[in-house]
Motif scaffolding. Structure first.
Motif: not given
Length: 107
Positions: A85-96, A29-36, A54-63
């Motif tokens: 961009v895809e994860i950030a625009t998901r409904p659950d991410t927007i709600e977060c 998650r730490k490394e992924a945040k550095d990419a996000v 945090d919202c993007v990471i929380d709404n991303a799958s493990a893969v």
């Protein structure tokens, strides 16, 4: 790849089998945040960076987290940028973002 990147990637993928909420998950998650963060900064200027990350990471799958973690170590490509961009625009991410990001921005 340099001598630091290969062991870092090996550690992420080896530890990824340890399960959720463990050391591997935290590291990925730490490394992924550095990419996000850079993608959010460029594509969504003005969004509160840490809550949005945090919202993007929380709404991303493990893969997806592992893919972004790899990019956090080796560098972002077009595929990873599009994934953020895809994860950030998901409904659950927007709600977060509405729940956690905007209040921080408005304060």
């Amino acid at each position: 790849m340099n001598k630091i990147v290969i062991p870092a990637l090996a550690a992420i993928f080896a530890l990824s089998a340890c399960g959720d909420d463990g050391l591997a998950d935290q590291l990925a998650r730490k490394e992924a945040k550095d990419a996000v963060r850079p993608v959010l900064t460029e594509r969504f200027p003005g969004v509160p960076l840490e809550p949005a990350t945090d919202c993007v990471i929380d709404n991303a799958s493990a893969v997806e987290i592992l893919q972004l973690a790899k990019a956090g170590v080796t560098g972002l490509g077009a595929e990873e940028t599009q994934l953020v961009v895809e994860i950030a625009t998901r409904p659950d991410t927007i709600e977060c973002l509405l729940k956690n990001g905007l209040p921080a921005f408005l304060q």
